[in-house]
Every structure is written in C-alpha cells, then in structure tokens.
Design a protein around this motif. Sequence first.
Motif, PDB file in Angstrom:
ATOM      1  N   ILE A 192       0.715  -1.454   0.097  1.00 46.80           N
ATOM      2  CA  ILE A 192       0.067   0.170  -0.010  1.00 46.80           C
ATOM      3  C   ILE A 192       0.867   1.491   0.079  1.00 46.80           C
ATOM      4  CG2 ILE A 192      -1.590   1.311   1.407  1.00 46.80           C
ATOM      5  CD1 ILE A 192      -2.698  -1.291   2.523  1.00 46.80           C
ATOM      6  N   LEU A 193       1.819   1.226   0.923  1.00 44.21           N
ATOM      7  CA  LEU A 193       2.707   2.428   1.083  1.00 44.21           C
ATOM      8  C   LEU A 193       3.634   2.730  -0.240  1.00 44.21           C
ATOM      9  CD1 LEU A 193       4.066   2.146   4.607  1.00 44.21           C
ATOM     10  CD2 LEU A 193       2.458   3.905   3.727  1.00 44.21           C
ATOM     11  N   ASP A 194       4.067   1.698  -0.772  1.00 46.56           N
ATOM     12  CA  ASP A 194       4.752   1.810  -2.018  1.00 46.56           C
ATOM     13  C   ASP A 194       4.117   2.263  -3.114  1.00 46.56           C
ATOM     14  OD1 ASP A 194       7.420   1.455  -3.123  1.00 46.56           O
ATOM     15  OD2 ASP A 194       6.600  -0.086  -4.535  1.00 46.56           O
ATOM     16  N   ASP A 195       2.822   1.726  -3.191  1.00 48.54           N
ATOM     17  CA  ASP A 195       1.869   2.169  -4.498  1.00 48.54           C
ATOM     18  C   ASP A 195       1.738   3.461  -4.095  1.00 48.54           C
ATOM     19  OD1 ASP A 195       0.696   0.805  -6.588  1.00 48.54           O
ATOM     20  OD2 ASP A 195      -1.315   1.231  -5.667  1.00 48.54           O
ATOM     21  N   VAL A 196       1.311   4.102  -2.886  1.00 40.38           N
ATOM     22  CA  VAL A 196       0.902   5.383  -2.610  1.00 40.38           C
ATOM     23  C   VAL A 196       2.179   6.341  -2.950  1.00 40.38           C
ATOM     24  CG1 VAL A 196       0.168   7.324  -0.872  1.00 40.38           C
ATOM     25  CG2 VAL A 196      -1.071   4.722  -0.963  1.00 40.38           C
ATOM     26  N   VAL A 197       3.219   5.816  -2.612  1.00 39.16           N
ATOM     27  CA  VAL A 197       4.533   6.919  -2.782  1.00 39.16           C
ATOM     28  C   VAL A 197       4.483   7.192  -4.407  1.00 39.16           C
ATOM     29  CG1 VAL A 197       6.914   6.952  -2.703  1.00 39.16           C
ATOM     30  CG2 VAL A 197       5.613   6.354  -0.734  1.00 39.16           C
ATOM     31  N   HIS A 198       4.643   5.780  -4.926  1.00 39.37           N
ATOM     32  CA  HIS A 198       4.950   5.927  -6.289  1.00 39.37           C
ATOM     33  C   HIS A 198       3.937   6.747  -7.152  1.00 39.37           C
ATOM     34  CE1 HIS A 198       7.672   2.657  -6.001  1.00 39.37           C
ATOM     35  NE2 HIS A 198       8.238   3.171  -7.262  1.00 39.37           N
ATOM     36  N   ARG A 199       2.522   6.454  -6.630  1.00 39.99           N
ATOM     37  CA  ARG A 199       1.349   7.305  -7.286  1.00 39.99           C
ATOM     38  C   ARG A 199       1.688   8.672  -7.272  1.00 39.99           C
ATOM     39  NH1 ARG A 199      -2.970   5.427  -5.111  1.00 39.99           N
ATOM     40  NH2 ARG A 199      -2.859   3.677  -6.548  1.00 39.99           N
ATOM     41  N   GLY A 200       2.159   9.007  -6.141  1.00 38.77           N
ATOM     42  CA  GLY A 200       2.359  10.405  -5.732  1.00 38.77           C
ATOM     43  C   GLY A 200       3.640  11.035  -6.611  1.00 38.77           C
ATOM     44  N   HIS A 201       4.636  10.164  -6.759  1.00 36.04           N
ATOM     45  CA  HIS A 201       5.819  10.748  -7.791  1.00 36.04           C
ATOM     46  C   HIS A 201       5.292  10.945  -9.102  1.00 36.04           C
ATOM     47  CE1 HIS A 201       8.949  10.369  -4.623  1.00 36.04           C
ATOM     48  NE2 HIS A 201       8.869   9.058  -4.597  1.00 36.04           N
ATOM     49  N   MET A 261       2.365  11.799 -10.136  1.00 39.49           N
ATOM     50  CA  MET A 261       1.363  12.801 -10.133  1.00 39.49           C
ATOM     51  C   MET A 261       2.148  14.248 -10.031  1.00 39.49           C
ATOM     52  SD  MET A 261      -1.887  11.762  -7.759  1.00 39.49           S
ATOM     53  CE  MET A 261      -2.669  13.132  -7.843  1.00 39.49           C
ATOM     54  N   ARG A 262       3.210  14.140  -9.489  1.00 38.52           N
ATOM     55  CA  ARG A 262       4.206  15.376  -9.506  1.00 38.52           C
ATOM     56  C   ARG A 262       5.116  15.553 -10.763  1.00 38.52           C
ATOM     57  NH1 ARG A 262       4.677  13.942  -3.920  1.00 38.52           N
ATOM     58  NH2 ARG A 262       6.516  12.695  -4.406  1.00 38.52           N
ATOM     59  N   ARG A 263       5.158  14.306 -11.447  1.00 42.19           N
ATOM     60  CA  ARG A 263       5.954  14.585 -12.641  1.00 42.19           C
ATOM     61  C   ARG A 263       4.755  15.065 -13.602  1.00 42.19           C
ATOM     62  NH1 ARG A 263       8.367   8.574 -12.664  1.00 42.19           N
ATOM     63  NH2 ARG A 263       9.728   8.975 -10.999  1.00 42.19           N
ATOM     64  N   ARG A 264       3.682  14.445 -13.654  1.00 40.88           N
ATOM     65  CA  ARG A 264       2.624  15.269 -14.528  1.00 40.88           C
ATOM     66  C   ARG A 264       2.419  16.890 -14.383  1.00 40.88           C
ATOM     67  NH1 ARG A 264      -1.595  10.406 -13.708  1.00 40.88           N
ATOM     68  NH2 ARG A 264      -0.368   8.746 -14.518  1.00 40.88           N
ATOM     69  N   ARG A 265       2.666  17.134 -13.453  1.00 41.74           N
ATOM     70  CA  ARG A 265       2.397  18.574 -13.061  1.00 41.74           C
ATOM     71  C   ARG A 265       3.327  19.500 -13.629  1.00 41.74           C
ATOM     72  NH1 ARG A 265       0.911  18.406  -6.866  1.00 41.74           N
ATOM     73  NH2 ARG A 265      -0.124  16.377  -6.961  1.00 41.74           N
ATOM     74  N   ARG A 266       4.625  19.043 -13.809  1.00 39.47           N
ATOM     75  CA  ARG A 266       5.771  19.604 -14.182  1.00 39.47           C
ATOM     76  C   ARG A 266       5.357  20.066 -15.747  1.00 39.47           C
ATOM     77  NH1 ARG A 266      10.366  16.449 -11.267  1.00 39.47           N
ATOM     78  NH2 ARG A 266       9.688  16.980  -9.271  1.00 39.47           N
TER      79      ARG A 266
END
Length: 144
Positions: free
Chosen positions: A128-137, A139-144
């Motif tokens: 769960i944590l790994d999936d959430v962390v990767h999803r956050g990364h 999403m941040r890349r897409r915003r750039r």
Amino acid sequence: MNLSHLPLRVALGAYILNSGVSKWTLEGESAEGLHGMAAGAVPALKRFDARTFARLLAGTEITLGAALLLPVIPSALVGAGLVGLGGGLMRLYWVTPGLRRPNDVRPTEQGTGIAKDSWLLGAGLTMILDDVVHRGHRMRRRRR
C-alpha cells in the motif's frame, strides 16, 4: 503493479491460494477447531456454523491468493486484502490465551505459527505505502 512487487506477490499468492484450497473441504472437528479459535477472537463469527465459516475463510483466501497472482490487480488493493488477513491473524494472536507469554509480546511454542503471520500484515502495508508513494511521484511529474 510495480514490477518489484512481483516476487512478493507470487510467493504470497501461491501460499495463500494453497491455504484456501486446503480449507475448502474442511468439515467436522477440523472446521469446528478453526471456527472456535476465530470466534474466540472475533465473537461476531459465532453466528456462523463451523462449515460455513471454513468455506467463507477458504473462499476469501482463494480470492486473495488469485488476486495476488494476477498482475492487473493493483498492489494497493491486494495490499489492503493482506492487511485484513494479517490483521485478523494478529488479533487472534493477541487475544487467544496461550499463544503469547504472560505480559509479553513474544509467542509461546503454540503461538509461533500465528505470530509468524505478522509478515502478511507487513507485506500488505508495504504494498500500500509503495503504491501510494509511486502514485505521488507520478502525479508530481505530470504537473511539471
């Protein structure tokens, strides 16, 4: 699914699927013993008869094991299933007399088999944590 989860998912999936398949035909004393131990930890389970409980548990394990083996099922989702299964086993460990040493977290000889299942809880939380962390990364890349 994160590729690094594949070895863990295959090992857990095969183990849990096998456990469910082996419980599917439980009857008599075996089903009653399993049901009695579970109902001692979670009193609401007393409303099920032993064979029905064994079938429900077996079906849950078969479903979770198969989901772990299917890479299209998100790791966070199967991780949540592992947290549920591992959490239930940890509850059983904590409340069942004789599984832990008095006033201690360490298991007795009888409790070692269930205490070792804490890895299910840990593996589920990790997924769960790994999936959430990767999803956050991502999403941040897409915003750039």
